[in-house]
Write an enzyme that holds these catalytic residues in place. Structure first.
Site, PDB file in Angstrom:
ATOM      1  N   GLY A  42       0.774  -1.247   0.000  1.00  0.00           N
ATOM      2  CA  GLY A  42       0.000   0.000   0.000  1.00  0.00           C
ATOM      3  C   GLY A  42       0.799   1.288   0.000  1.00  0.00           C
ATOM      4  O   GLY A  42       0.338   2.315  -0.490  1.00  0.00           O
ATOM      5  N   GLU A  97       3.451   4.366   5.550  1.00  0.00           N
ATOM      6  CA  GLU A  97       2.266   3.516   5.408  1.00  0.00           C
ATOM      7  C   GLU A  97       1.173   4.276   4.658  1.00  0.00           C
ATOM      8  O   GLU A  97       1.157   5.517   4.656  1.00  0.00           O
ATOM      9  CB  GLU A  97       1.817   3.093   6.826  1.00  0.00           C
ATOM     10  CG  GLU A  97       0.558   2.290   6.932  1.00  0.00           C
ATOM     11  CD  GLU A  97       0.577   0.932   6.242  1.00  0.00           C
ATOM     12  OE1 GLU A  97       1.006   0.853   5.081  1.00  0.00           O
ATOM     13  OE2 GLU A  97       0.095  -0.043   6.857  1.00  0.00           O
ATOM     14  N   ASP A  98       0.282   3.532   4.026  1.00  0.00           N
ATOM     15  CA  ASP A  98      -0.820   4.176   3.308  1.00  0.00           C
ATOM     16  C   ASP A  98      -1.874   4.732   4.254  1.00  0.00           C
ATOM     17  O   ASP A  98      -2.357   5.841   4.086  1.00  0.00           O
ATOM     18  CB  ASP A  98      -1.446   3.197   2.287  1.00  0.00           C
ATOM     19  CG  ASP A  98      -1.810   1.828   2.885  1.00  0.00           C
ATOM     20  OD1 ASP A  98      -1.604   1.610   4.091  1.00  0.00           O
ATOM     21  OD2 ASP A  98      -2.304   0.982   2.120  1.00  0.00           O
ATOM     22  N   ASP A 101      -5.558   2.455  10.464  1.00  0.00           N
ATOM     23  CA  ASP A 101      -6.951   2.123  10.723  1.00  0.00           C
ATOM     24  C   ASP A 101      -7.056   1.785  12.209  1.00  0.00           C
ATOM     25  O   ASP A 101      -7.101   2.680  13.045  1.00  0.00           O
ATOM     26  CB  ASP A 101      -7.287   0.951   9.776  1.00  0.00           C
ATOM     27  CG  ASP A 101      -8.749   0.593   9.742  1.00  0.00           C
ATOM     28  OD1 ASP A 101      -9.580   1.502   9.805  1.00  0.00           O
ATOM     29  OD2 ASP A 101      -9.061  -0.605   9.638  1.00  0.00           O
ATOM     30  N   SER A 102      -7.009   0.514  12.561  1.00  0.00           N
ATOM     31  CA  SER A 102      -7.028   0.161  13.985  1.00  0.00           C
ATOM     32  C   SER A 102      -5.727   0.584  14.669  1.00  0.00           C
ATOM     33  O   SER A 102      -5.702   0.823  15.871  1.00  0.00           O
ATOM     34  CB  SER A 102      -7.215  -1.348  14.150  1.00  0.00           C
ATOM     35  OG  SER A 102      -6.056  -2.026  13.703  1.00  0.00           O
ATOM     36  N   LEU A 106       0.798  -0.826  12.634  1.00  0.00           N
ATOM     37  CA  LEU A 106       1.904   0.101  12.900  1.00  0.00           C
ATOM     38  C   LEU A 106       2.473  -0.043  14.298  1.00  0.00           C
ATOM     39  O   LEU A 106       3.679   0.080  14.489  1.00  0.00           O
ATOM     40  CB  LEU A 106       1.450   1.540  12.640  1.00  0.00           C
ATOM     41  CG  LEU A 106       1.485   1.913  11.160  1.00  0.00           C
ATOM     42  CD1 LEU A 106       0.814   3.256  10.931  1.00  0.00           C
ATOM     43  CD2 LEU A 106       2.922   1.948  10.649  1.00  0.00           C
ATOM     44  N   PHE A 150     -14.387   3.187   3.448  1.00  0.00           N
ATOM     45  CA  PHE A 150     -13.380   2.366   2.790  1.00  0.00           C
ATOM     46  C   PHE A 150     -12.900   3.084   1.537  1.00  0.00           C
ATOM     47  O   PHE A 150     -13.689   3.481   0.689  1.00  0.00           O
ATOM     48  CB  PHE A 150     -13.918   0.976   2.434  1.00  0.00           C
ATOM     49  CG  PHE A 150     -12.812   0.023   2.136  1.00  0.00           C
ATOM     50  CD1 PHE A 150     -12.120  -0.617   3.159  1.00  0.00           C
ATOM     51  CD2 PHE A 150     -12.401  -0.199   0.826  1.00  0.00           C
ATOM     52  CE1 PHE A 150     -11.056  -1.470   2.888  1.00  0.00           C
ATOM     53  CE2 PHE A 150     -11.340  -1.054   0.544  1.00  0.00           C
ATOM     54  CZ  PHE A 150     -10.669  -1.688   1.575  1.00  0.00           C
ATOM     55  N   ARG A 163      -4.973   0.188  -7.008  1.00  0.00           N
ATOM     56  CA  ARG A 163      -3.804   0.825  -6.382  1.00  0.00           C
ATOM     57  C   ARG A 163      -3.227   1.924  -7.272  1.00  0.00           C
ATOM     58  O   ARG A 163      -2.562   2.841  -6.796  1.00  0.00           O
ATOM     59  CB  ARG A 163      -2.700  -0.212  -6.130  1.00  0.00           C
ATOM     60  CG  ARG A 163      -3.057  -1.264  -5.080  1.00  0.00           C
ATOM     61  CD  ARG A 163      -1.802  -2.047  -4.707  1.00  0.00           C
ATOM     62  NE  ARG A 163      -2.069  -3.276  -3.990  1.00  0.00           N
ATOM     63  CZ  ARG A 163      -2.261  -3.370  -2.666  1.00  0.00           C
ATOM     64  NH1 ARG A 163      -2.232  -2.295  -1.902  1.00  0.00           N
ATOM     65  NH2 ARG A 163      -2.480  -4.544  -2.106  1.00  0.00           N
TER      66      ARG A 163
HETATM   67  P1  IMP Z   1      -4.550  -1.513  10.860  1.00  0.00           P
HETATM   68  O1  IMP Z   1      -3.603  -2.500  11.448  1.00  0.00           O
HETATM   69  O2  IMP Z   1      -5.984  -1.839  11.235  1.00  0.00           O
HETATM   70  O3  IMP Z   1      -4.221  -0.074  11.183  1.00  0.00           O
HETATM   71  O4  IMP Z   1      -4.515  -1.792   9.323  1.00  0.00           O
HETATM   72  C1  IMP Z   1      -4.053  -0.929   8.397  1.00  0.00           C
HETATM   73  C2  IMP Z   1      -4.115  -1.645   7.075  1.00  0.00           C
HETATM   74  O5  IMP Z   1      -5.473  -1.968   6.721  1.00  0.00           O
HETATM   75  C3  IMP Z   1      -3.632  -0.728   5.971  1.00  0.00           C
HETATM   76  O6  IMP Z   1      -2.275  -0.917   5.733  1.00  0.00           O
HETATM   77  C4  IMP Z   1      -4.459  -1.154   4.793  1.00  0.00           C
HETATM   78  O7  IMP Z   1      -3.821  -2.210   4.124  1.00  0.00           O
HETATM   79  C5  IMP Z   1      -5.725  -1.691   5.371  1.00  0.00           C
HETATM   80  N1  IMP Z   1      -6.825  -0.700   5.271  1.00  0.00           N
HETATM   81  C6  IMP Z   1      -7.432  -0.068   6.293  1.00  0.00           C
HETATM   82  N2  IMP Z   1      -8.387   0.758   5.837  1.00  0.00           N
HETATM   83  C7  IMP Z   1      -8.375   0.660   4.497  1.00  0.00           C
HETATM   84  C8  IMP Z   1      -9.137   1.301   3.451  1.00  0.00           C
HETATM   85  O8  IMP Z   1     -10.026   2.141   3.659  1.00  0.00           O
HETATM   86  N3  IMP Z   1      -8.819   0.934   2.188  1.00  0.00           N
HETATM   87  C9  IMP Z   1      -7.852   0.023   1.894  1.00  0.00           C
HETATM   88  N4  IMP Z   1      -7.115  -0.594   2.839  1.00  0.00           N
HETATM   89  C10 IMP Z   1      -7.377  -0.278   4.129  1.00  0.00           C
HETATM   90 MG    MG Z   2      -1.433  -2.005   4.150  1.00  0.00          MG
END
Ligand code: IMP
Ligand code: MG
Length: 180
Positions: A42, A97-98, A101-102, A106, A150, A163
């Site tokens: 990403g 990182e792109d 989210d949670s 990271l 999303f 992408r």
């Molecule tokens: P985290 O561990 O929940 O913070 O996950 C982050 C990862 O979830 C990112 O690197 C993305 O690959 C994926 N992700 C979270 N939200 C989105 C979204 O809206 N679109 C696409 N990928 C997402």
């Molecule tokens: Mg990712």
């Protein structure tokens, strides 16, 4: 699932923001040597644009990680599929990182790199969904805070697609029936 993609953040806004982030990183790290670590896949589009704007001695590396446990249930345990190639001990690192989210990915990767002896680990993310955070982790540099939607494009995918879009777009489901 039938869906359309609506522009959320235009190409122009992203280009402007990437330059601003680069200028800030450059200003904050004058005279330093940095290793930028992109999380595959990403971060690739964002990272390649970002590093071109930073006039500092930068080295790049990549990691590939995936959340343990399938589907939407994230356990917080992250599997390292590809580790860094560089020796990171006593180095100043930037994880690129792109999106956060949670925050589980990271947080895990940052702790992993600190455990390997990195001196400092900064985080730079294009997008942040603060409402979704499950663990306490902050990105030092954030492009855009977005609502809990999303999104795809500029590196981000839906089922590995989109992408290569030059903007960030919101996925809008077309028929009310969401059963994939
Ligand atoms: P985290 O561990 O929940 O913070 O996950 C982050 C990862 O979830 C990112 O690197 C993305 O690959 C994926 N992700 C979270 N939200 C989105 C979204 O809206 N679109 C696409 N990928 C997402
Ligand atoms: Mg990712």
């Amino acid at each position: 699932m039938e869906y359309t993609i609506e522009v959320m953040i235009s190409r122009d806004r992203i280009e402007k923001k990437v330059k601003e982030l680069a200028a800030q990183i450059e200003k904050d790290h004058k005279g330093k040597e940095l290793i930028f670590i992109g999380l595959l896949k990403g971060s690739v589009v964002f990272m390649s644009d970002l590093i071109k704007e930073i006039k500092l001695p930068i080295m790049i590396d990549f990691m590939s990680v995936s959340s343990y446990g399938s589907g939407t249930k994230t356990t917080g345990i992250v599997k390292i599929l590809k580790d860094v190639d560089f020796e990171v001990k006593d180095k100043e690192l930037f994880i690129v990182e792109d999106i956060i989210d949670s925050g589980l990915t990271l947080k895990y990767v940052k702790e992993f790199l600190l455990a390997k002896g990195a001196k400092v680990v900064h985080i730079c993310t294009l997008l942040d969904k603060p409402q979704r955070r499950k663990v306490d982790i902050k990105s030092d540099y954030v492009g855009f805070e977005i609502p809990d939607e999303f999104v795809v494009g500029y590196g981000l995918d839906y089922a590995q697609k989109h992408r290569n879009l030059p903007y960030v777009g919101k996925v809008v489901v077309r028929n009310g029936n969401q059963s994939s």
